[in-house]
Design an enzyme around this catalytic site. Structure first.
Site, short mmCIF file in Angstrom:
data_model
loop_
_atom_site.label_atom_id
_atom_site.label_comp_id
_atom_site.label_asym_id
_atom_site.label_seq_id
_atom_site.Cartn_x
_atom_site.Cartn_y
_atom_site.Cartn_z
NE ARG A 170 -16.60 -6.15 -5.75
CZ ARG A 170 -15.64 -6.45 -4.88
NH1 ARG A 170 -15.58 -5.79 -3.73
NH2 ARG A 170 -14.75 -7.38 -5.14
NE ARG A 174 -12.06 -4.69 4.44
CZ ARG A 174 -10.82 -5.08 4.30
NH1 ARG A 174 -9.92 -4.71 5.20
NH2 ARG A 174 -10.45 -5.83 3.29
NE ARG A 247 -2.56 5.61 -17.58
CZ ARG A 247 -2.08 6.83 -17.80
NH1 ARG A 247 -1.97 7.29 -19.02
NH2 ARG A 247 -1.69 7.59 -16.79
NE ARG A 278 1.88 1.40 -6.16
CZ ARG A 278 1.44 0.15 -6.12
NH1 ARG A 278 0.67 -0.24 -5.13
NH2 ARG A 278 1.76 -0.72 -7.05
CD GLU A 304 3.43 2.09 -9.05
OE1 GLU A 304 2.25 1.89 -9.37
OE2 GLU A 304 4.06 1.36 -8.24
CE1 TYR A 352 -3.87 -5.17 -12.59
CE2 TYR A 352 -5.45 -6.41 -11.30
CZ TYR A 352 -4.29 -5.68 -11.38
OH TYR A 352 -3.54 -5.48 -10.25
CG ASP A 354 -5.34 -9.61 -8.21
OD1 ASP A 354 -4.76 -8.56 -8.53
OD2 ASP A 354 -6.43 -9.63 -7.59
#
Length: 370
Positions: A170, A174, A247, A278, A304, A352, A354
């Site tokens: 997804r 917004r 990665r 970025r 980066e 992964y 957070d």
């Protein structure tokens, strides 16, 4: 001296486990192969500017217990993540919102934006066969071409048509003028940096740096009754089933004698031609001011660069495609047979997470075993 727990890795998972174990009267030794604590959230001062050495880390969570926990060890500022995308000099707001749609198509109302996206999504019929088709089926061709394609191909090192569709299940869309990247109730960056926060977590615990557990496993195992391992899952088993893939990242830091380089903490470069993904301008994580509230006269930026991982590099992101997930599951079955060892964190679990999920996972494990 015999320890109850040897903790391999002084990142967030290891630090939380160490704090909880010590608070329960356990003898704990923490080791890390790096010369510093805090793992990939390590921060350090350069010319008075707090640098996120291993890339931008913005703490955010919807879990009030995790938020209360980290606030035991740090005060958090009011930083809100509102990155900007630069596509060949055109600037767009992220995540995709009404500012983005207005810049992209000139639409003004949410209905106009929704109609434009619906029109372009119709290009894909049937089940998406790859990431490109998946992205277009979610947000349309224009947003995909300008804001997803190049960035994603740099991040993963291969064309979007060769990446599986499930990588993008997804995409946040917004139909409001809301630039806050996260939908999290709590958000910010610890005042003084993550390393200071982790240092408080480890207060009173013995920590040894520049120690490689895998290089001297027999000696380290003899020091404690139990091991908490947060290193690479496959490396623990000497890669006997094959290597898991990751990665990696490379950072190019530059100190500039100017007060403001890009006006934002994070700007993504979404065209394929620019080799980095970025640029981070670290001073804006603390609003461009020092601890005394004075404006910082210079700045530090970090470009980066994503990179293919090879042994000896820092593994940053597990590649959660089917091949690697199947291999990781086979390693997890081996891990389940290691009665003395607790595996945790991004690398130890090959998932992964957070930062808040790492802390939540560590607290849950502590409640089970301590």
């Amino acid at each position: 001296m015999k320890y109850d727990y040897l903790i391999v890795g002084a990142g967030l998972y290891g630090a939380v486990f160490a704090r909880e174990a010590a608070d329960r009267g356990k003898k704990v030794l923490v080791i890390d192969r790096r010369p510093h604590i805090a793992g990939n959230v390590h921060t350090e001062k350069i010319n008075g500017i707090l640098i996120h050495r291993y890339g931008a880390h913005i703490f955010h969570t919807n879990n009030p217990e995790v938020w209360a926990y980290v606030n035991r060890f740090a005060s958090f500022n009011r930083f809100t993540n509102a990155p900007v995308a630069n596509f060949r000099g055109e600037l767009y707001s992220l995540p995709f919102n009404m500012y983005t749609f207005n810049k992209m198509w000139g639409v003004v109302t949410p209905d106009e934006a929704a109609a434009k996206i619906a029109e372009q999504r119709g290009e894909i019929t049937g089940e998406p066969r790859n990431l490109e088709e998946q992205a277009i089926s979610l947000v349309g061709r224009d947003i995909y071409e300008k804001l997803i394609k190049g960035y994603t191909e740099k991040q993963w090192g291969r064309p979007c048509t060769e990446l599986p569709s499930f990588i993008i299940r997804r995409l946040p869309v917004r139909f409001t003028f809301d630039n806050n990247y996260f939908n999290s109730l709590y958000q910010g960056i610890p005042v003084g940096g993550y390393t200071e926060m982790v240092s408080r977590m480890l207060s009173g615990t013995e920590v040894r740096l520049n120690e490689d557990y895998l290089a001297d496993r027999h000696r380290f195992d003899s020091l404690a009754d139990h091991v908490v391992y947060t290193g690479p899952l496959d490396a623990f088993f000497d890669n006997r089933l094959g290597r898991l893939e990751y990665r990696s990242l490379r950072f190019e830091n530059e100190h500039l004698e100017i007060g403001n380089y890009q006006g934002n903490a994070v700007i993504n470069y979404t065209d394929r031609e620019v080799p980095f993904t970025r640029i981070i301008e670290h001073k804006w994580f603390e609003f461009g001011r020092n601890e005394d509230g004075n404006d910082l006269p210079t700045t530090v930026i970090s470009r980066e660069y994503p990179a293919e991982w090879k042994p000896g590099d820092e593994p940053y992101y597990p590649i959660n495609d089917r091949k690697n997930n199947d291999l990781a599951e086979a390693y997890r079955k081996l891990a389940a047979s290691e009665s003395r060892v607790i595996f945790g964190g991004r690398l130890g679990d090959y998932r992964y997470y957070d930062m808040d999920a790492v802390i939540e996972q560590a607290l849950l494990r502590c409640s089970e075993v301590l």
